[in-house]
Design an enzyme around this catalytic site. Structure first.
Site, PDB file in Angstrom:
ATOM      1  N   TYR A  50       0.842  -1.196   0.000  1.00 12.56           N
ATOM      2  CA  TYR A  50       0.000   0.000   0.000  1.00 12.56           C
ATOM      3  C   TYR A  50       0.877   1.246   0.000  1.00 12.56           C
ATOM      4  O   TYR A  50       0.675   2.178  -0.770  1.00 12.56           O
ATOM      5  CB  TYR A  50      -0.931  -0.011   1.217  1.00 12.56           C
ATOM      6  CG  TYR A  50      -1.851   1.184   1.300  1.00 12.56           C
ATOM      7  CD1 TYR A  50      -3.144   1.118   0.774  1.00 12.56           C
ATOM      8  CD2 TYR A  50      -1.435   2.382   1.886  1.00 12.56           C
ATOM      9  CE1 TYR A  50      -3.996   2.213   0.832  1.00 12.56           C
ATOM     10  CE2 TYR A  50      -2.275   3.484   1.947  1.00 12.56           C
ATOM     11  CZ  TYR A  50      -3.548   3.394   1.431  1.00 12.56           C
ATOM     12  OH  TYR A  50      -4.382   4.481   1.482  1.00 12.56           O
TER      13      TYR A  50
ATOM     14  N   SER B 224     -30.853  15.956  18.896  1.00 14.04           N
ATOM     15  CA  SER B 224     -30.235  15.047  19.856  1.00 14.04           C
ATOM     16  C   SER B 224     -31.187  13.889  20.088  1.00 14.04           C
ATOM     17  O   SER B 224     -32.272  13.844  19.529  1.00 14.04           O
ATOM     18  CB  SER B 224     -29.854  15.742  21.150  1.00 14.04           C
ATOM     19  OG  SER B 224     -30.767  16.733  21.465  1.00 14.04           O
TER      20      SER B 224
ATOM     21  N   GLU C 274     -30.118  -0.134  16.458  1.00 17.80           N
ATOM     22  CA  GLU C 274     -28.704   0.077  16.100  1.00 17.80           C
ATOM     23  C   GLU C 274     -27.868   0.158  17.377  1.00 17.80           C
ATOM     24  O   GLU C 274     -28.404   0.256  18.472  1.00 17.80           O
ATOM     25  CB  GLU C 274     -28.487   1.412  15.365  1.00 17.80           C
ATOM     26  CG  GLU C 274     -29.616   1.894  14.540  1.00 17.80           C
ATOM     27  CD  GLU C 274     -29.400   3.301  13.976  1.00 17.80           C
ATOM     28  OE1 GLU C 274     -28.587   4.068  14.518  1.00 17.80           O
ATOM     29  OE2 GLU C 274     -30.066   3.593  12.968  1.00 17.80           O
TER      30      GLU C 274
ATOM     31  N   LYS D 280     -25.279   2.286  19.786  1.00 18.01           N
ATOM     32  CA  LYS D 280     -24.988   3.702  20.046  1.00 18.01           C
ATOM     33  C   LYS D 280     -23.481   3.850  20.253  1.00 18.01           C
ATOM     34  O   LYS D 280     -22.930   3.479  21.285  1.00 18.01           O
ATOM     35  CB  LYS D 280     -25.744   4.215  21.265  1.00 18.01           C
ATOM     36  CG  LYS D 280     -25.527   5.703  21.478  1.00 18.01           C
ATOM     37  CD  LYS D 280     -26.602   6.317  22.319  1.00 18.01           C
ATOM     38  CE  LYS D 280     -26.566   7.839  22.266  1.00 18.01           C
ATOM     39  NZ  LYS D 280     -25.449   8.422  22.981  1.00 18.01           N
TER      40      LYS D 280
ATOM     41  N   LYS E 138     -35.157   3.242  16.573  1.00 21.09           N
ATOM     42  CA  LYS E 138     -35.789   4.275  15.759  1.00 21.09           C
ATOM     43  C   LYS E 138     -36.997   3.680  15.054  1.00 21.09           C
ATOM     44  O   LYS E 138     -36.913   2.552  14.539  1.00 21.09           O
ATOM     45  CB  LYS E 138     -34.803   4.809  14.705  1.00 21.09           C
ATOM     46  CG  LYS E 138     -33.622   5.528  15.314  1.00 21.09           C
ATOM     47  CD  LYS E 138     -32.553   5.904  14.310  1.00 21.09           C
ATOM     48  CE  LYS E 138     -31.371   6.518  15.039  1.00 21.09           C
ATOM     49  NZ  LYS E 138     -30.215   6.742  14.166  1.00 21.09           N
TER      50      LYS E 138
ATOM     51  N   LYS F  37     -29.646   2.707  27.388  1.00 18.76           N
ATOM     52  CA  LYS F  37     -28.313   2.444  27.946  1.00 18.76           C
ATOM     53  C   LYS F  37     -28.210   1.064  28.580  1.00 18.76           C
ATOM     54  O   LYS F  37     -29.199   0.360  28.747  1.00 18.76           O
ATOM     55  CB  LYS F  37     -28.028   3.494  29.010  1.00 18.76           C
ATOM     56  CG  LYS F  37     -28.032   4.895  28.477  1.00 18.76           C
ATOM     57  CD  LYS F  37     -26.762   5.582  28.871  1.00 18.76           C
ATOM     58  CE  LYS F  37     -26.662   6.915  28.162  1.00 18.76           C
ATOM     59  NZ  LYS F  37     -25.402   7.540  28.317  1.00 18.76           N
TER      60      LYS F  37
ATOM     61  N   CYS G  68       5.729  12.806  55.790  1.00 20.04           N
ATOM     62  CA  CYS G  68       6.517  13.677  56.671  1.00 20.04           C
ATOM     63  C   CYS G  68       6.719  13.092  58.060  1.00 20.04           C
ATOM     64  O   CYS G  68       7.336  13.739  58.917  1.00 20.04           O
ATOM     65  CB  CYS G  68       5.876  15.058  56.778  1.00 20.04           C
ATOM     66  SG  CYS G  68       4.365  15.066  57.756  1.00 20.04           S
TER      67      CYS G  68
ATOM     68  N   CYS H  48      -2.949  13.795  58.720  1.00 21.20           N
ATOM     69  CA  CYS H  48      -1.564  14.075  59.066  1.00 21.20           C
ATOM     70  C   CYS H  48      -1.550  15.414  59.775  1.00 21.20           C
ATOM     71  O   CYS H  48      -2.198  16.370  59.339  1.00 21.20           O
ATOM     72  CB  CYS H  48      -0.728  14.142  57.787  1.00 21.20           C
ATOM     73  SG  CYS H  48       0.790  15.087  57.950  1.00 21.20           S
TER      74      CYS H  48
END
Ligand code: D41
Length: 820
Positions: free
Chosen positions: A50, A96, A133, A135, A309, A333, A441, A456
Site C-alpha cells: 500500500y 439530539s 442500532e 450507540k 428508531k 443504555k 513527613c 496528618c
C-alpha cells in the site's frame, strides 16, 4: 461496469508511461484498499505494498500538480494548521436523542408504549417496526457530499451551528472522499467518529514509547482528535466513522424507511455498522438490547447503549419531535460496567488538608471504557464496610466518566475458613492498617472524635500537603495558573523552591531551570537540548507568564484557592458576594459567618480558624505583598443589612439559652452591640428574660475576651453597614439569590461556563435538585435530575431560555444613567 460502480473490484493496472492514467488508477486502487480495510474490515494488501502505491501517486502528483484531484488519497494527510475553526450552519439541524435511563427491558417497553400511544395504536393493531442500532461512543459529525465529493465536515456543535473540521475528517480513512454509484447532488450524512479499542491501545503503546502523554479512553481521544487545529495530528490518530442518519439532501429520493436509507448509504461506500436490525414491537427491542448487552464486551469498540428508531419515515414524521429530540427515537443504555480484579495492595495518599486516604492498588482491569488500576477506598470506615483485605478479589464499577469504585468483595474467592476480622491470614491476604505516622513527613496521624478521616498533623511542613494545596491553588477553577502542572509543582516543592503558594509569585526563570535540571538528574534523563549543549527556556517563560496572569482573580476564586477546609467554590462565592472584600472576610468573627446563607457551624468555625491561624495570615499577607490583587466588589451585598440586624447577630453569638425569640426581646433594649458589650450585671438583671437565659448571658459576658470580641464585631458591623449600597442604588440582578441546577450537556456552553455566567448574575448553582431549586437548566442526555425537577414541578429551562434571563441578554448594554 464503471470503476465508480464497484469500488471493490480491481481494475487492470494503467501503463506507467501515461502519468494521468497511472495517477487515476493509483487513486482508485488506494481508495479500494482503504474501503476494504476500513469499511469492510477485510484487508486486501500488505501495508508495505500500500505504501509503495501511495508513494508512487505522491511522486506523480508532485511532478504533475495539474493531476492532483480533490478526492486524491494523498489529500487525506496534513493540511495547514488552523488558528480557529470556521462555523458551519446546519441547514437541517442535528437533533439530539432522548436517553432512556431505565436500563432494564422495561425501558424498551416504555418507549414502544409511548410510540404506540402517540400513533393512536390500540391493542389489536400490529407491532410497530423499528430499526435497532448500536450507540457509538464518539463525536457526532455531519459530512456533506456534493456531486459525490466530500465537500465539508462539521461537528454537531449546538445542533444548529458546528465547527468546520473538514481537513481533520479527510484523514479518517473509512470516510470516502468520493461516493460510489449515482450520488445525488447534495447528500449530508450524520454519524459518529470513534476509535476502536485495539487502535486506542496501539496508539497508547506508541505514545508510551515516545514518552508522550497517555490517553484516558477512546471516546475522549476521538473527540479530542477531531477538535485538533492541526490536521497533521488528527492524521496520527486512528479514527473511524459509522453513519446513522441524514441531514440535507437534494436530488435524491430518500428511501421510505430508516433501514432502507442506511442500506443506501452503505451502497454509496459509507461505513454503516453491521449490527443493525429491523425488529418488531417491544419484544424485538428487548431481544436486541439483551443480545447486544451480552456481546458488548466482545465488540471492537465502546458503545454507550443501543438506539431504537421507528423505521417508517412517514411514521417518524407523524411523531415529530419535542425540543430537538425526535419522539421516534430513543437511546437505551446499559447498566454501569462491572469487573472483578484483585487488590494488590492498599496505599495511603495525603491530601491538601492532610486527610489520609487509603487507595487500593488493583491488578489493572478495563472497565467502563478505561483502564483502572487505582481506586479510592475513602477511609477506614469504608474499608470496614466493604470488609476488604489486601489480596481479595473485588468487583469494580465504573459508569462512563464517573470515578471508579469498589462495589463489593467476592467472598467466595477467599480460601475456606478465612476470618477477615481476626486471626492470622494466609498468603497473600493482609489487613489494612491505618499508619500512625504520615508516610510523607512522619508527623502523627490523628483521627478526631466523630470524624471519618484520619489526618496528618504536619500541616504545611508536610510536603504532600504542600503539593496538594499548591495544586489546588493553581487549579483551573481556583487561580487558574496556566502551564503550572502537577509535575512542576511537585518538583518545585521537592527541591524546596517554594514553601508556600505565596512563593510562586517570587519565582524566577532560574528557579524553573534549576529545578528541571535537578529533576532530570534525579530521573536519569538527558534531554535532547541539554545533549546539544542548549537550554530550553520557553516553557519556563510560559509558566512565569501564567503565574503573572493569575494575580488578578475574582475574590471568590482567591478564597477557594486558599483551600480552607469546608470552603468549596460555593462557600467561597458566598463569602465574596456577601462581604465583598478580602479584608472583611479575614476579620469576620464567628457570629457574622454564622448568619451567612449556607454557612453552618462547622463551616463557620473552619473559616474562622483558617484566617486566625498565623501561618495562613502570613501566606495571605505575602500573596498580597507579591502583587496578588483579588478582584473584589468592595461592598457587601445589600441583603447583608438583614443579617446584621441586632436580633439576628445576638442570636448568632452562640450563647446557650439565648433563642431567636429571646434575642429579639433583648435587642429591643439595645441601640448597638457596644452597649451590650458594656452591659453590667445590673443592667442585665433588669431585662425581662427567664432566669436560665440571664444566667447564661452573665456567664457569657464574663468569659475572658468576650467583651473585646463583641466590640470588634460591633465595629465591623458598623463599617459594613456604612458601606452597604443605599437601597435602589445598584439595581439587583433578577437572578440574585435564585438557585439553579445544571444537568445534561448544553448545546453551546460548557457546564463551567454556564455556572460562571449564572453566578456572575448573582444566582447560586447547586448540584442537586430539591424543592428549593428555582430553575433546572437541562441539556441533552439530562437524566435523573431532570426527572426530579419535573416531578417536583421545578421550572425547566433550556440553554437559550437561561441565556435570556441573564442581565443584559435582550439588549446588550444596560441602560445608561443607572449609577446616578
Ligand atoms: O450511535 C450513535 N451515537 C447515534 C447517535 C445513533 N446510532 N443514532 C443517532 N440518531 C440520532 C437521530 C435520531 C437524531 C437521527 C444518534 C444521534 N441522533 C445523535 N447523537 C448525538 C446527537 C444526536
Amino acid at each position: 461496469m464503471s470503476p465508480k460502480q464497484d469500488g471493490a473490484a480491481a481494475q487492470a493496472p494503467a501503463p506507467a508511461g501515461d502519468p494521468a492514467a497511472r495517477a487515476a488508477w493509483l487513486r482508485a486502487e488506494l481508495e479500494r484498499h482503504n474501503y476494504r480495510y476500513y469499511v469492510l474490515d477485510e484487508p486486501s494488501i500488505p501495508d508495505a505494498d500500500y505504501d509503495a502505491l501511495y508513494r508512487e501517486l505522491q511522486a506523480i502528483e508532485a511532478e504533475h500538480p495539474d493531476l492532483l484531484t480533490p478526492d486524491s488519497p494523498t489529500r487525506r494527510v496534513g493540511g495547514q494548521p488552523l488558528s480557529a475553526f470556521a462555523t458551519v450552519r446546519h441547514t437541517v439541524p442535528m437533533l439530539s436523542i432522548r436517553t432512556e435511563t431505565d436500563t432494564e427491558s422495561t425501558g424498551a417497553e416504555a418507549f414502544d408504549a409511548r410510540v404506540r400511544r402517540e400513533l393512536g395504536l390500540g391493542e389489536g393493531d400490529a407491532p410497530v417496526e423499528y430499526m435497532a442500532e448500536l450507540k457509538f461512543d464518539g463525536l457526532a459529525l455531519s459530512l456533506r457530499y456534493e456531486d459525490g465529493l466530500l465537500a465539508r465536515a462539521a461537528t454537531r456543535g449546538d445542533g444548529s451551528n458546528g465547527e468546520d473540521v473538514t481537513a481533520n475528517v479527510r484523514t479518517i480513512k473509512s470516510i470516502p472522499m468520493r461516493l460510489k454509484g449515482d450520488a445525488p447532488p447534495v447528500l449530508e450524512v450524520r454519524g459518529e467518529a470513534y476509535m476502536r479499542r485495539d487502535d486506542f491501545d496501539r496508539l497508547n503503546a506508541r505514545q508510551r514509547e515516545a514518552g508522550e502523554k497517555i490517553f484516558v479512553n477512546p471516546r475522549n481521544t476521538a473527540a479530542g482528535a477531531i477538535r485538533q487545529l492541526d490536521p497533521g495530528i488528527t492524521a496520527q490518530r486512528p479514527l473511524r466513522f459509522f453513519a446513522y442518519g441524514l441531514g440535507e439532501t437534494a436530488g435524491w429520493d430518500i428511501p421510505p424507511t430508516h433501514s432502507g436509507m442506511l442500506d443506501a448509504l452503505e451502497a454509496f461506500g459509507l461505513p454503516v455498522n453491521k449490527d443493525r436490525r429491523v425488529v418488531r414491537g417491544a419484544a424485538g427491542l428487548v431481544a436486541f438490547h439483551r443480545e447486544i448487552g451480552e456481546r458488548r464486551e466482545a465488540l471492537p469498540f465502546d458503545i454507550d447503549g443501543v438506539v431504537y428508531k421507528v423505521n417508517r419515515l412517514d411514521l417518524q414524521r407523524r411523531l415529530g419531535f419535542v425540543s430537538r429530540e425526535p419522539r421516534w427515537a430513543v437511546a437505551h443504555k446499559y447498566p454501569a460496567q462491572e469487573r472483578t480484579t484483585t487488590v494488590l495492595g492498599i496505599d495511603v495518599q495525603v491530601g491538601r488538608t492532610g486527610a489520609i486516604t487509603p487507595v487500593a492498588r488493583l491488578a489493572p482491569v478495563f472497565v467502563g471504557g478505561a483502564m483502572v488500576s487505582n481506586v479510592t477506598l475513602h477511609n477506614q470506615d469504608e474499608i470496614e464496610r466493604l470488609g476488604v483485605l489486601i489480596g481479595d478479589t473485588v468487583i469494580v464499577r465504573r459508569a462512563g466518566d464517573v470515578i471508579p469504585e469498589v462495589v463489593a468483595v467476592v467472598a467466595e474467592q477467599r480460601p475456606p475458613g478465612l476470618d477477615p476480622a481476626a486471626g492470622p491470614l494466609p498468603e497473600p491476604y493482609r489487613r489494612f492498617v491505618m499508619p500512625d505516622k504520615c508516610p510523607v513527613c512522619q508527623s502523627h496521624v490523628v483521627r478526631e472524635e466523630g470524624e471519618a478521616v484520619a489526618r496528618c498533623t504536619g500541616g504545611l511542613t508536610c510536603k504532600a500537603q504542600r503539593k496538594e494545596s499548591t495544586r489546588h491553588f493553581a487549579a483551573r477553577r481556583a487561580m487558574d495558573i496556566e502551564g503550572l502542572g502537577e509535575r512542576h509543582i511537585d518538583n518545585l516543592i521537592e527541591f524546596e523552591r517554594i514553601a508556600s503558594v505565596a512563593d510562586l509569585y517570587r519565582l524566577k526563570l532560574e528557579d524553573f531551570l534549576d529545578v528541571k535540571r535537578l529533576a532530570d538528574e534525579r530521573d536519569g534523563v538527558v534531554p535532547e537540548t541539554v545533549a546539544q549543549g542548549k537550554i530550553a527556556t520557553k516553557w519556563a517563560e510560559n509558566i512565569l507568564e501564567g503565574i503573572a496572569a493569575s494575580k488578578e482573580r475574582p475574590l471568590a476564586r482567591f478564597l477557594f484557592a486558599l483551600g480552607a477546609r469546608h470552603v468549596g467554590e460555593s462557600t467561597a462565592k458566598t463569602l465574596a458576594d456577601w462581604l465583598g472584600r478580602l479584608a472583611w472576610v479575614r476579620r469576620a468573627p464567628l457570629p457574622l459567618l454564622r448568619v451567612l446563607p449556607d454557612v453552618g457551624e462547622v463551616v463557620a468555625e473552619s473559616i474562622y480558624e483558617f484566617f486566625k491561624e498565623p501561618r495562613n495570615e502570613t501566606v495571605i499577607d505575602e500573596l498580597l505583598r507579591y502583587g496578588v490583587v483579588p478582584v473584589e466588589a468592595g461592598r457587601p451585598l445589600p441583603a447583608l443589612a438583614d443579617k446584621l440586624a441586632l436580633p439576628v447577630l445576638l442570636a448568632a453569638l452562640g450563647v446557650p439559652k439565648l433563642t431567636a425569640l429571646r434575642a429579639e426581646q433583648l435587642a429591643q433594649d439595645l441601640d448597638s452591640l457596644d452597649q451590650f458589650a458594656d452591659a453590667s450585671p445590673e443592667w442585665l438583671a433588669e431585662r425581662k428574660l427567664p432566669a436560665d437565659a440571664l444566667a447564661s448571658l452573665q456567664e457569657f459576658l464574663e468569659r475572658p475576651g468576650t467583651r473585646a470580641q463583641l466590640r470588634e464585631l460591633s465595629a465591623l458591623r458598623a463599617e459594613l453597614l456604612a458601606e452597604l449600597p443605599a437601597p435602589g442604588e445598584a439595581a439587583q440582578s433578577p437572578l440574585a439569590g435564585k438557585t439553579f441546577v445544571l444537568t445534561g450537556s448544553l448545546p453551546t456552553l460548557s457546564r463551567d461556563e454556564a455556572k460562571d455566567m449564572l453566578e456572575a448574575a448573582g444566582a447560586k448553582v447547586s448540584g442537586s435538585v430539591s424543592k428549593k431549586t428555582d430553575f433546572v437548566v437541562a441539556g441533552a442526555e439530562a437524566g435523573s435530575k431532570l426527572e426530579k425537577a419535573l416531578s417536583l414541578g421545578v421550572t425547566v429551562l433550556d440553554e437559550a431560555a437561561m441565556l435570556a434571563m441573564l442581565p443584559g441578554a435582550a439588549n446588550a448594554a444596560e441602560p445608561k444613567g443607572e449609577q446616578s
